[in-house]
Design a protein around this motif. Structure first.
Motif, short mmCIF file in Angstrom:
data_model
loop_
_atom_site.label_atom_id
_atom_site.label_comp_id
_atom_site.label_asym_id
_atom_site.label_seq_id
_atom_site.Cartn_x
_atom_site.Cartn_y
_atom_site.Cartn_z
N ARG A 1 0.82 -1.21 0.00
CA ARG A 1 0.00 0.00 0.00
C ARG A 1 0.86 1.26 0.00
O ARG A 1 0.33 2.37 0.13
CB ARG A 1 -0.93 0.00 1.21
N ASP A 2 2.17 1.09 -0.14
CA ASP A 2 3.09 2.24 -0.09
C ASP A 2 3.72 2.48 -1.46
O ASP A 2 3.84 1.57 -2.29
CB ASP A 2 4.21 1.98 0.92
N LEU A 3 4.15 3.71 -1.66
CA LEU A 3 4.91 4.05 -2.86
C LEU A 3 6.39 4.18 -2.48
O LEU A 3 6.73 4.86 -1.51
CB LEU A 3 4.42 5.39 -3.44
N ILE A 4 7.25 3.52 -3.27
CA ILE A 4 8.70 3.62 -3.04
C ILE A 4 9.30 4.51 -4.12
O ILE A 4 9.08 4.30 -5.32
CB ILE A 4 9.39 2.25 -3.12
N ILE A 5 10.08 5.50 -3.70
CA ILE A 5 10.90 6.28 -4.64
C ILE A 5 12.31 5.74 -4.50
O ILE A 5 12.91 5.79 -3.42
CB ILE A 5 10.87 7.78 -4.29
N GLY A 6 12.84 5.18 -5.57
CA GLY A 6 14.20 4.62 -5.55
C GLY A 6 15.08 5.33 -6.55
O GLY A 6 14.72 5.43 -7.73
N ILE A 7 16.22 5.82 -6.11
CA ILE A 7 17.13 6.58 -6.99
C ILE A 7 18.56 6.13 -6.76
O ILE A 7 19.00 5.97 -5.61
CB ILE A 7 17.01 8.11 -6.71
N ARG A 8 19.28 5.90 -7.84
CA ARG A 8 20.73 5.66 -7.77
C ARG A 8 21.42 6.76 -8.57
O ARG A 8 21.10 6.99 -9.74
CB ARG A 8 21.09 4.29 -8.35
N ALA A 9 22.33 7.46 -7.94
CA ALA A 9 22.97 8.62 -8.57
C ALA A 9 24.48 8.58 -8.36
O ALA A 9 25.00 7.79 -7.56
CB ALA A 9 22.38 9.91 -8.01
N VAL A 10 25.17 9.45 -9.07
CA VAL A 10 26.64 9.45 -9.02
C VAL A 10 27.17 10.10 -7.74
O VAL A 10 28.33 9.93 -7.40
CB VAL A 10 27.22 10.19 -10.25
N SER A 11 26.31 10.85 -7.04
CA SER A 11 26.76 11.51 -5.82
C SER A 11 25.57 11.72 -4.88
O SER A 11 24.41 11.65 -5.31
CB SER A 11 27.39 12.87 -6.15
N ARG A 12 25.87 12.00 -3.64
CA ARG A 12 24.81 12.28 -2.67
C ARG A 12 24.04 13.53 -3.07
O ARG A 12 22.81 13.60 -2.94
CB ARG A 12 25.41 12.47 -1.28
N GLU A 13 24.76 14.51 -3.56
CA GLU A 13 24.11 15.75 -3.95
C GLU A 13 23.10 15.52 -5.09
O GLU A 13 21.97 16.01 -5.06
CB GLU A 13 25.16 16.77 -4.40
N ALA A 14 23.54 14.74 -6.10
CA ALA A 14 22.65 14.45 -7.23
C ALA A 14 21.45 13.62 -6.78
O ALA A 14 20.31 13.84 -7.24
CB ALA A 14 23.42 13.72 -8.33
#
Length: 499
Positions: free
Chosen positions: A65-78
């Protein structure tokens, strides 16, 4: 530099799967983002995100029942910047309330309560939940179209049996296109209204036929998608039989076209009995099925274009396109064709054209007589990019044509490839400018490379405007045929001319 993965879980947040895929694509295009997805936290979705390397501990604890936002980026800032962008995009997708707001009910029950005259529900949620929502809609007295895929076959069978008992039509699962009394649902096109009905276990098959008819002066009364598995023996063609009964009663339907890949033998037999008893005339387009005993009120069409011509009373269409005159000779050694299709039926139709010409080819979705792509290392390859292997956790290539960018670049760099054959499908739900995207992808290649041949499925009334899409392609040197079958024939003619 080591990649950074961030997750955010929005408890109880829901947005339909197509909208989430579009948002995922937008986030993936942000600077510094390697991969991203916004998905409901079902076990299968979490597995997809895990395989994509974008699931962290927070996402692992999410529920269905939840939405997951998943992100992999080159840096913490990005990563943080992309996460902030995701939150802002979701905020703009929230339900708007107040004076002049558009009502967006969150349940089937509240939708029926707020709009009691509505008689059809379009289900577009994760496959795990689609059956339950469809069942609620059926028992509220609604006809149902399930756009979602990944619904178990056993559940489809049960749903269709229940729908039949309730005298309600169940379209789908995995039903991509339907046009009901002029209203196109999901991947439909804006076509002329007329007296030709279509019943299809094929979304792009319905789109190609309905657009060819409309572009040639005819019109569509109803186009009913039944889902790709409806004609299998296990399902028994339940929705197809009910659609036949509905169109038989529809006084505005003069002629009916059936389109699909080969049905199960006993299903085909029952459908023919139904057609024989009908007062209307039929065109049967079962791609790849050449042996079929038809009643007197039905004719067979071997291609989607032939089906459109038959429905138009035998009218020949696009006579001004001459494949022989349009064919271009290829450089020595360039004698292979790579087909990259967003439409599964368009891929199947192109395979049949090459098969009939005696050309050996392979595909990830082969029609009878064509090899599985893993078994052949060389020769013509036709890929259906709408297959699950290419769309797990990603938008369908009709929504996001970037799915085939890598394949196009590999084909353009291959010295043995003479033709890259692609389809462009426009209309509701499709990318806003697929021709422009293709031209951008081809931007760095010169005239010594392979030819690029395509057709554009759609009409000038579609928001992308077919004529504008064709002009964009032709200005970039792409050869554009008037139909998918003509594009395949042109590719074939170019290969033969170069030999």
């Amino acid at each position: 530099m080591k990649s950074v993965v961030v997750n955010m879980v929005r408890t109880g947040f829901f947005l339909d799967s197509v909208a989430l895929m579009r948002l995922s694509r937008t986030i993936s295009e942000l600077e510094g983002v390697e991969e991203s997805a916004l998905m409901i936290g079902t076990p299968s979705n979490k597995e997809i995100m895990k395989e994509a390397g974008i699931l962290g501990a927070e996402g692992e604890n999410a529920s269905g029942r939840d939405l997951i936002i998943g992100i992999r980026a080159v840096s913490r800032e990005a990563a943080d910047k992309a996460l902030e962008g995701s939150v802002n995009l979701l905020a703009n997708s929230k339900v708007i309330r107040g004076k002049g707001a558009t009502l967006r009910p969150r349940t089937i029950a509240s939708a029926v309560k707020s709009a009691p005259d509505v008689n059809l529900a379009l289900i577009s949620v994760a496959g795990e939940f689609a059956g339950a929502e469809a069942r609620k809609a059926l028992h509220k007295g609604l006809h149902v179209m399930i756009f979602s895929d990944n619904v178990p076959l056993s559940e489809e069978i049960q749903l269709k049996r229940e729908a039949r008992e309730l005298d309600r039509l169940m379209m789908g699962p995995d039903c991509g296109t339907t046009i009901i009394s002029g209203a196109a649902l999901a991947f439909g096109n804006k076509v002329n209204h007329g007296d030709i009905g279509i019943i299809g276990a094929s979304g792009t098959g319905i789109q190609e036929i309905s657009c060819l008819i409309s572009r040639s002066g005819g019109g569509i009364s109803q186009a009913i998608g039944v889902g790709g598995r409806d004609l299998k023996e296990e399902v028994g063609g339940i929705s197809t039989m009910m659609a036949l009964e509905a169109l038989e009663e529809d006084s505005k339907t003069r002629h009916i076209v059936l389109v699909s890949k080969s049905p199960g033998p006993s299903v085909a037999e029952r459908i023919m009995e139904k057609i024989k008893a009908s007062s209307k005339n039929f065109t049967i387009c079962y791609l790849g099925l050449s042996e079929l005993e038809l009643p007197d009120n039905a004719v067979r069409a071997p291609t989607l274009k032939a089906a459109a011509q038959s429905a138009l009373g035998g009218k020949s269409i696009f006579d001004d396109f001459d494949v022989s005159r349009s064919a271009v000779g290829l450089s020595n050694g360039r004698n292979e064709v790579i087909g990259l299709f967003s439409g599964g039926t368009l891929c199947a139709e192109a395979q049949l054209i090459f098969l009939d010409a005696g050309e050996a080819l392979s595909s990830n979705a082969p029609v009878p007589g064509v090899s599985q792509i893993e078994e052949v290392e060389r020769g013509h390859h036709f890929i259906d990019l709408g297959e699950d292997a290419y769309t797990l956790g990603r938008p369908h290539p009709m929504i996001d044509p970037a799915v085939r960018d890598d394949g196009i670049q590999r084909a353009m760099d291959n010295p043995k490839v003479g033709v890259v054959l692609v389809d462009i499908v426009i209309g509701y739900g499709a990318h806003q400018d697929p021709a422009g995207h293709l031209v951008s992808t081809l931007g760095n290649y010169n005239n010594d490379g392979p030819l690029v041949i395509t057709s554009v499925t759609g009409t000038d009334a579609d928001i992308q405007n077919r004529s504008s899409q064709v002009k964009c392609l032709e200005n970039a040197g792409v050869l554009v045929a008037p139909s998918n079958v003509d594009a395949a024939l042109l590719a074939l003619a170019c290969i033969k001319k170069g030999r």
